[in-house]
Design an enzyme around this catalytic site. Structure first.
Site, PDB file in Angstrom:
ATOM      1  N   THR A  28      -7.117   4.545  17.563  1.00  0.00           N
ATOM      2  CA  THR A  28      -8.477   4.907  17.983  1.00  0.00           C
ATOM      3  C   THR A  28      -8.445   5.621  19.328  1.00  0.00           C
ATOM      4  O   THR A  28      -9.325   6.449  19.612  1.00  0.00           O
ATOM      5  CB  THR A  28      -9.387   3.667  18.068  1.00  0.00           C
ATOM      6  OG1 THR A  28      -8.800   2.702  18.938  1.00  0.00           O
ATOM      7  CG2 THR A  28      -9.612   3.058  16.693  1.00  0.00           C
ATOM      8  N   ARG A  36     -12.437   0.977   8.706  1.00  0.00           N
ATOM      9  CA  ARG A  36     -12.989  -0.275   8.197  1.00  0.00           C
ATOM     10  C   ARG A  36     -14.071  -0.863   9.100  1.00  0.00           C
ATOM     11  O   ARG A  36     -14.764  -1.787   8.708  1.00  0.00           O
ATOM     12  CB  ARG A  36     -11.869  -1.323   8.035  1.00  0.00           C
ATOM     13  CG  ARG A  36     -10.826  -0.964   6.998  1.00  0.00           C
ATOM     14  CD  ARG A  36      -9.737  -2.020   6.923  1.00  0.00           C
ATOM     15  NE  ARG A  36      -8.690  -1.650   5.993  1.00  0.00           N
ATOM     16  CZ  ARG A  36      -8.701  -1.931   4.703  1.00  0.00           C
ATOM     17  NH1 ARG A  36      -9.716  -2.614   4.196  1.00  0.00           N
ATOM     18  NH2 ARG A  36      -7.718  -1.562   3.910  1.00  0.00           N
ATOM     19  N   ILE A 103      -2.070   5.072   8.501  1.00  0.00           N
ATOM     20  CA  ILE A 103      -1.662   6.116   7.554  1.00  0.00           C
ATOM     21  C   ILE A 103      -1.577   7.480   8.222  1.00  0.00           C
ATOM     22  O   ILE A 103      -1.425   8.490   7.541  1.00  0.00           O
ATOM     23  CB  ILE A 103      -2.637   6.183   6.361  1.00  0.00           C
ATOM     24  CG1 ILE A 103      -4.049   6.570   6.830  1.00  0.00           C
ATOM     25  CG2 ILE A 103      -2.661   4.858   5.602  1.00  0.00           C
ATOM     26  CD1 ILE A 103      -5.019   6.903   5.715  1.00  0.00           C
ATOM     27  N   ASP A 104      -1.667   7.520   9.558  1.00  0.00           N
ATOM     28  CA  ASP A 104      -1.838   8.794  10.255  1.00  0.00           C
ATOM     29  C   ASP A 104      -0.544   9.488  10.660  1.00  0.00           C
ATOM     30  O   ASP A 104      -0.567  10.620  11.137  1.00  0.00           O
ATOM     31  CB  ASP A 104      -2.716   8.596  11.495  1.00  0.00           C
ATOM     32  CG  ASP A 104      -2.238   7.446  12.397  1.00  0.00           C
ATOM     33  OD1 ASP A 104      -1.021   7.318  12.610  1.00  0.00           O
ATOM     34  OD2 ASP A 104      -3.100   6.672  12.864  1.00  0.00           O
ATOM     35  N   HIS A 121       0.603   0.695   4.166  1.00  0.00           N
ATOM     36  CA  HIS A 121      -0.527   1.276   3.434  1.00  0.00           C
ATOM     37  C   HIS A 121      -0.318   2.745   3.104  1.00  0.00           C
ATOM     38  O   HIS A 121      -1.262   3.458   2.766  1.00  0.00           O
ATOM     39  CB  HIS A 121      -1.822   1.071   4.227  1.00  0.00           C
ATOM     40  CG  HIS A 121      -2.164  -0.374   4.428  1.00  0.00           C
ATOM     41  ND1 HIS A 121      -2.986  -0.813   5.453  1.00  0.00           N
ATOM     42  CD2 HIS A 121      -1.792  -1.484   3.742  1.00  0.00           C
ATOM     43  CE1 HIS A 121      -3.097  -2.135   5.381  1.00  0.00           C
ATOM     44  NE2 HIS A 121      -2.384  -2.561   4.357  1.00  0.00           N
ATOM     45  N   CYS A 154       0.176  17.994 -10.429  1.00  0.00           N
ATOM     46  CA  CYS A 154       1.540  18.121  -9.952  1.00  0.00           C
ATOM     47  C   CYS A 154       2.171  19.419 -10.430  1.00  0.00           C
ATOM     48  O   CYS A 154       2.131  19.734 -11.626  1.00  0.00           O
ATOM     49  CB  CYS A 154       2.365  16.928 -10.429  1.00  0.00           C
ATOM     50  SG  CYS A 154       4.094  16.981  -9.899  1.00  0.00           S
ATOM     51  N   ILE A 238      -4.973  -0.672  24.810  1.00  0.00           N
ATOM     52  CA  ILE A 238      -3.590  -0.650  24.340  1.00  0.00           C
ATOM     53  C   ILE A 238      -2.727   0.348  25.096  1.00  0.00           C
ATOM     54  O   ILE A 238      -1.647  -0.003  25.602  1.00  0.00           O
ATOM     55  CB  ILE A 238      -3.572  -0.373  22.826  1.00  0.00           C
ATOM     56  CG1 ILE A 238      -4.193  -1.574  22.101  1.00  0.00           C
ATOM     57  CG2 ILE A 238      -2.150  -0.110  22.328  1.00  0.00           C
ATOM     58  CD1 ILE A 238      -4.531  -1.311  20.662  1.00  0.00           C
TER      59      ILE A 238
END
Length: 249
Positions: A28, A36, A103-104, A121, A154, A238
């Site tokens: 973030t 979420r 997932i980034d 994930h 595909c 963080i």
């Protein structure tokens, strides 16, 4: 609070096998919203179940429409000081694995080797065929869909192409789960960063490590259900916290 930073610094210095576990909170600070959280895409829309994606072309169309919405948040994101600090910690050789719910791909972009990263994930920076596994770049898929609603197939086998993420109702990746479990059982310090620790089975790994004798540290802005089990809890930002503790002088 300075004492907590000193304690974390000492714990990292004494540890020999560290597992870093990251959630949305570390990203973030790069401008990627917690999908979420209240106001996030998953709070505003009904999740598309994996079986529906496979069986319904309309579900696939809606999934790709949402992916374009998410891309607006992810496309300009870059690793922040928190990612850089984790990458520095990995570079010291103390980190046996970096387990992430994200997932980034920002850990890899910050310099963490692919082989160190366990993506529980999946990865949202590319797509893959559900039939043969062929990897597909996202950019041409999203451009074609935005232009005329083309749903990708595909190029190798004609199968269904999906972002390489784990959808609701999709089985967790067996290899990643096995690697994460093994890492949790073999570490002596488990550092959980930026995760609310409410999404299972991912949230089981900090407790597994603790039950097997590892020290558990939780760094998150908000309290988590796992806080009572931790040896050290820091409710802090963080990036600034990690930069102070583990970044090179």
């Amino acid at each position: 609070m300075t004492g907590d930073l000193d304690r974390l610094r000492s714990m990292l210095a004494e540890a020999r096998r560290v597992v870093v576990f990251t959630g949305a909170g570390i990203s973030t600070e790069s401008g990627i919203p917690d999908f979420r959280s209240p106001g996030g895409i998953w709070s505003r829309t009904t999740p598309i179940m994996f079986d529906d994606f496979v069986t319904s072309i309309e579900a696939r169309r809606e999934s790709w429409r949402r992916r374009i919405e998410i891309e607006r948040d992810m496309v300009d994101a870059r690793p922040n000081p928190g990612h850089a600090a984790v990458a520095h910690l990995v570079a010291t050789g103390k980190v046996s694995a970096l387990i992430t719910q994200n997932i980034d791909g920002l850990h890899q972009a910050s310099g963490v080797p692919d082989e160190k990263v366990i993506e529980l994930h999946g990865n949202g920076t590319y797509a893959a065929c559900l039939a043969c596994g062929e990897r597909h770049a996202l950019d041409p898929i999203l451009k074609a869909f935005h232009a005329d609603g083309t749903i990708p197939q595909c190029r190798a086998c004609g199968g269904i192409v999906k972002t390489a993420t784990i959808s609701f109702g999709q089985p967790m990746p067996v290899e990643a789960m096995d690697r994460a479990r093994a890492a949790a059982l073999s570490c002596d310090l488990f550092l959980a960063i930026g995760s609310s620790l409410v999404v299972w089975p991912a949230a089981s790994f900090p407790l597994l490590a603790k039950q097997n004798g590892a020290a558990l540290v939780i760094l998150n802005r908000e309290a988590t259900d796992h806080d009572p089990s931790a040896d050290l809890v820091l409710h802090r930002e963080i990036g600034p916290t990690l930069s102070t503790v583990v970044a090179p002088p």
